[in-house]
Design an enzyme around this catalytic site. Structure first.
Site, PDB file in Angstrom:
ATOM      1  N   TYR A 168      -5.189   6.571  -0.385  1.00  0.00           N
ATOM      2  CA  TYR A 168      -4.817   7.510  -1.443  1.00  0.00           C
ATOM      3  C   TYR A 168      -5.343   7.002  -2.786  1.00  0.00           C
ATOM      4  O   TYR A 168      -5.403   5.793  -3.031  1.00  0.00           O
ATOM      5  CB  TYR A 168      -3.300   7.702  -1.483  1.00  0.00           C
ATOM      6  N   ASP A 175     -10.832  -0.828  -3.524  1.00  0.00           N
ATOM      7  CA  ASP A 175     -10.815  -1.271  -4.924  1.00  0.00           C
ATOM      8  C   ASP A 175     -11.293  -2.708  -5.081  1.00  0.00           C
ATOM      9  O   ASP A 175     -12.121  -3.006  -5.931  1.00  0.00           O
ATOM     10  CB  ASP A 175      -9.400  -1.159  -5.503  1.00  0.00           C
ATOM     11  N   ASP A 192       7.641  -3.965   5.348  1.00  0.00           N
ATOM     12  CA  ASP A 192       6.973  -4.643   6.461  1.00  0.00           C
ATOM     13  C   ASP A 192       7.967  -4.821   7.603  1.00  0.00           C
ATOM     14  O   ASP A 192       8.814  -3.954   7.828  1.00  0.00           O
ATOM     15  CB  ASP A 192       6.430  -6.000   5.975  1.00  0.00           C
ATOM     16  N   ASN A 237      -8.021  -3.762   9.490  1.00  0.00           N
ATOM     17  CA  ASN A 237      -8.847  -4.824  10.083  1.00  0.00           C
ATOM     18  C   ASN A 237      -9.675  -4.368  11.279  1.00  0.00           C
ATOM     19  O   ASN A 237      -9.980  -5.172  12.160  1.00  0.00           O
ATOM     20  CB  ASN A 237      -7.942  -5.983  10.541  1.00  0.00           C
ATOM     21  N   PRO A 279      13.575 -21.776   3.746  1.00  0.00           N
ATOM     22  CA  PRO A 279      13.868 -22.569   2.537  1.00  0.00           C
ATOM     23  C   PRO A 279      12.840 -22.397   1.430  1.00  0.00           C
ATOM     24  O   PRO A 279      13.155 -22.674   0.267  1.00  0.00           O
ATOM     25  CB  PRO A 279      13.872 -24.014   3.066  1.00  0.00           C
ATOM     26  N   ASP A 280      11.641 -21.948   1.779  1.00  0.00           N
ATOM     27  CA  ASP A 280      10.602 -21.776   0.765  1.00  0.00           C
ATOM     28  C   ASP A 280      10.534 -20.340   0.243  1.00  0.00           C
ATOM     29  O   ASP A 280       9.632 -20.003  -0.519  1.00  0.00           O
ATOM     30  CB  ASP A 280       9.239 -22.183   1.342  1.00  0.00           C
ATOM     31  N   HIS A 339       5.315 -11.107  10.501  1.00  0.00           N
ATOM     32  CA  HIS A 339       4.297 -10.571   9.603  1.00  0.00           C
ATOM     33  C   HIS A 339       4.818 -10.465   8.172  1.00  0.00           C
ATOM     34  O   HIS A 339       4.147 -10.877   7.206  1.00  0.00           O
ATOM     35  CB  HIS A 339       3.830  -9.202  10.110  1.00  0.00           C
ATOM     36  N   SER A 394      -4.085  -7.796   5.592  1.00  0.00           N
ATOM     37  CA  SER A 394      -2.642  -7.897   5.364  1.00  0.00           C
ATOM     38  C   SER A 394      -2.309  -9.096   4.491  1.00  0.00           C
ATOM     39  O   SER A 394      -1.290  -9.107   3.791  1.00  0.00           O
ATOM     40  CB  SER A 394      -1.896  -8.026   6.692  1.00  0.00           C
TER      41      SER A 394
END
Length: 836
Positions: free
Chosen positions: A203, A229, A67, A192, A75-76, A100, A252
């Site tokens: 694919y 799927d 990405d 989107n 921190p998370d 993103h 995303s």
């Protein structure tokens, strides 16, 4: 003694309390203490808390996020990060400069139960950040492929791809195959734009994830199509740049939810292959639309709890042993299923988005092959045998097709798992071969709409538009898929051309020529040069030519001035005066089903058509505001067509075409057929009939209802008993015939109280039904007469008797193919042999 008893009870009580608290602490652990967790409504939608009761993380595998990078100091997040790479600038760490990638990482594995921020689906994990996109979120195929390859080669087990392109390439396809070979699961967002699924999600071995709204419907912006799927929640609350948090949405954000649950599944089933992970997530998804798979929501909504608590099935599509139990199949996906043995058959159906070819590639144990019986949307039947590594190509019509799959080895006793990969090739349009200017397809000099395809590498289509009179020309080029970035080129012969490519993927291009003069105008339609591969999609070329028209058929205002027309040839005309009449005449050489169509009637105008025979006796008439159809059976002779209109028009041309199908015995499709005489014989006895369009469709598989009705008429059955089949109501067209045949013992239903009236009849069932009609009990006589039938086969007695008495024969190779679908012609031919 008493003291010891009390002491023991007290100890048992203490142990019980300790265990109770331990258990309660474990159960409470399913709810994390992260203070912003209440904003993560999407976690409830996928039932993650119940999944956490089973497992909460997977530190044993690495999950790569290809990405914009990740905020390495968040921190998370930093507690779950492992070293990655910055492909945009290898000298720098993969620090996110867009946000993103940080959003995606938080969905997967924000550190959970740490009393700060949000909860990741994985409480503990190893997240590898790979920066393959620019600061503005843009990027190319080369860096994307490099990022995936880096992840695979550096130990990643799952790769999250919340990005996409509209372009197919062998480069990316090879990388995707490399991932599957290395046991790496790729999970990608569909996109989107409310269009087709983007690559790499498109694919066949990539888990393609769309987005769902809180109302449990697919978001209208979520890309869909045969490759999808699953869907997962569209809206999330997640980590953001600078140690902050924010709301984000899109596919995303849906894709990382699926990737994280896949990691939980892999923690429980560490020996699973990527295809098995995909299959389990499909199996446990929550259906949102039709049962099974559909092109909008795939197999449904991601369910983390079910994925971790339900038993993985070797074949999630069972029961599908009959046509009415057929399960939905995508035309562009890999699935896994199994045959329980040689007697098992698997039924599937798929909806072809266009005319074209569906390719089937089976992967199963060496030495085994699969018999494929295919009936497409037009009723065309095909039977082929597929072996591992040897794809079979099935010609299909747009719409629903059915597949019946069966092991070729009918005697196989063991279960045989298989993988089936489907792919779709779109049809070559009717204007081919027109890839060069000198091969340009000449189109009529009028306003019109043309649909075409790019069915081959570097396809481009040339058209020649002859301008006969000065006027205005407007050309629009649009497409139904973002996988086409349309390019329009227009050139008047001998002059310089103009190229129009103002928009991007899927955007309509338009050129207005306010004044065009007589001569040839060449129009080239193409995809951008970077999109060289064939595309599943259609372009539409709209041409508006505004010029005063000339009626090429005048004078034809009187019947004796009638314009003689040829069958299957299109004619144009107009009504330039209030009292204008257009007369046409045509010849029919024999008894025929004649279709007269008048189309392209101008807006606001009503046209009237009257058909007369050679003596000017009226035959039929009709009127219409957009089109007129006169369809009827006519004997040989000369016919006259009179056309009038409610008001004059001279800017547009109507179109006229007459088509005649010669009839034999009232049918247009049996002449020279091997069963022609039998069909004519039984049709003459009114035992069989055809369809409303004067066809018999001899090669179409015959259904149980059709076969029963024919036998009822053939043997003039009259007695009937009260039948109570779930799928045959008294209003069913064949109810009476089925009841009569059931009374006579010719047919019966299934143990589940169904009759399956639309189920195709096999050759064995056909033989059995006709044998019962002849009161043949199926006495066993001598050796088995066919190579593909043994003494354990349910119909062997009937086959022996019918063969011995000369009522049936097999094929040249000594087989009978008892499970193959019987055609209408085969049934009629066999019945004709026993009729007096």
């Amino acid at each position: 003694m008493l003291h010891k008893t009390v002491t023991r009870r007290f100890v048992h009580w203490v142990i019980g309390i300790v265990m109770l608290f331990a258990f309660a602490g474990q159960a409470m652990g399913a709810t994390a203490n992260d203070p912003l967790g209440e904003k993560q409504k999407y976690l409830n939608e996928i039932h993650i808390a119940d999944a956490w009761d089973v497992t909460r993380g997977n530190p044993n595998i690495t999950i790569a996020i290809v990405d914009t990078g990740v905020d390495l100091n968040h921190p998370d997040l930093k507690g779950n990060l492992v070293p990655g790479v910055n492909l945009m600038n290898p000298k720098l760490p993969p620090q996110d400069d867009n946000g993103h990638g940080t959003n995606v990482a938080g969905v997967v594995a924000a550190v959970t139960n740490n009393d700060q921020g949000v909860s990741g689906i994985l409480w503990n994990a190893k997240i590898m950040p790979i920066k393959a996109l620019e600061a503005d979120g843009s990027g190319g195929e080369a860096k994307l492929g490099e990022g995936i390859r880096y992840a695979i080669d550096h130990g990643a087990k799952i790769v999250v791809l919340s990005l996409g392109l509209n372009k197919y390439s062998t480069y990316m396809s090879d990388i995707v195959k490399y991932a599957e070979e290395k046991g790496v699961l790729l999970v990608a967002a569909t996109g989107n734009e409310g269009n087709r699924v983007r690559y790499p999600a498109a694919y066949s071995t990539v888990l393609a994830v769309g987005g769902m709204t809180p109302d449990h419907i697919a978001d209208t912006r979520s890309n869909s199509g045969p490759e999808i799927d699953l869907v997962a929640p569209w809206d999330v609350f997640t980590t953001a740049l600078g140690g902050t948090y924010e709301y984000k949405d899109g596919t995303s954000m849906a894709a990382p939810q699926v990737a994280a649950v896949a990691a939980l599944v892999w923690n429980k089933y560490p020996d699973m292959k990527p295809y098995q992970i995909r299959q389990l997530l499909r199996q446990t998804a929550d259906d949102l639309m039709v049962p099974g798979w559909d092109a909008v929501t795939g197999y449904g909504l991601l369910r983390a709890d079910r994925a971790l608590t339900e038993t993985p099935l070797l074949d999630m599509y069972e029961p599908n042993n009959r046509k009415d139990q057929a399960k939905a199949l995508s035309v562009s996906q890999m699935i896994a299923a199994s045959f329980t043995g040689g007697s098992d058959q698997d039924w599937f159906y798929f909806d072809a988005p266009y005319d074209g070819t569906v390719n089937l590639n089976f992967d199963l144990e060496a030495g085994q092959s699969v018999d494929v019986q295919h009936t497409d949307a037009k009723g065309t039947f095909t039977g082929v045998t597929a072996a591992p590594g040897k794809p079979v190509a099935l010609k299909v019509s747009k719409g629903r097709s059915y597949l019946q799959l069966h092991l070729s080895d009918r005697g196989k006793k063991e279960e045989v798992p298989y993988k089936l990969t489907t792919s779709f090739d779109i049809y070559a349009d009717q204007f081919e071969d027109n890839d060069k200017q000198y091969k340009a397809y000449v189109i009529p000099s009028r306003s019109q709409t043309i649909k075409g395809t790019f069915h081959q590498m570097n396809d481009q289509d040339w058209f020649e538009f002859p301008v006969e009179q000065s006027g205005m020309l407007t050309i629009r080029l649009s497409t139904d898929t973002a996988r086409i970035d349309p390019v329009l080129y227009v050139q008047k012969q001998g002059e310089k051309g103009v190229t129009v490519d103002d928009g991007g993927d899927g955007v309509t291009e338009m050129l207005v020529l306010p004044e065009v003069f007589p001569g040839s105008y060449y129009i080239r339609v193409s995809n951008v040069k970077e999109y060289a591969f064939p595309v599943t999609g259609e372009y539409t070329l709209d041409i508006e030519y505004d010029a005063k028209q000339i009626d090429p058929n005048e004078p034809n205002n009187k019947s004796y001035q009638s314009t003689t027309i040829s069958l299957d040839t299109e004619y144009s005309g107009l009504m330039d005066k209030a009292d204008d009449i257009d007369w046409f005449q045509f010849q029919i050489s024999g008894d025929s089903y004649v279709q007269t169509d008048i189309t392209d009637i101008p807006s606001g105008v009503t046209m009237f058509a009257n058909l007369y025979d050679g003596s000017m006796k009226p035959v039929s008439s009709g009127d219409g505001k957009t089109a007129i159809q006169l369809h009827q059976r006519l004997p040989s002779g000369t016919y006259y067509l009179k056309l009038t209109a409610s008001e004059p028009f001279d800017r547009d041309l109507y179109q006229l075409i007459v088509h005649a199908e010669p009839l034999l015995g009232g049918y247009s499709d049996i002449q020279s057929h091997w069963a022609q005489d039998n069909i004519l014989e039984l049709s003459g006895k009114q035992i069989i009939n055809g369809y409303d369009d004067y066809t018999f469709r001899p090669d179409l598989p015959i259904t149980r209802a059709e076969a029963t009705a024919i036998l009822s008429r053939a043997f003039k059955l009259s007695k009937q008993k009260n039948i109570q089949y779930k799928d045959v109501s008294p209003s069913h067209w064949a109810y009476v015939d089925i009841a009569r045949a059931a009374q006579s013992g010719i047919v019966d239903g299934y143990p589940d109280q169904t009759f399956a009236p639309d189920q195709p009849v096999s050759r064995m069932e056909m033989t059995s039904m006709i044998a019962r009609s002849m009161n043949k009990s199926g006495k066993v006589r001598g050796a088995v007469p066919f190579t593909d039938v043994d003494d354990d086969y349910w119909g062997v007695g009937i086959l022996k008797q019918m063969k011995a008495e000369g009522w049936i024969t097999g094929y040249a190779d000594g087989s009978f193919k008892p499970d193959q679908q019987a055609s209408r012609a085969e049934f009629v031919s066999m019945l004709a042999q026993i009729m007096p």
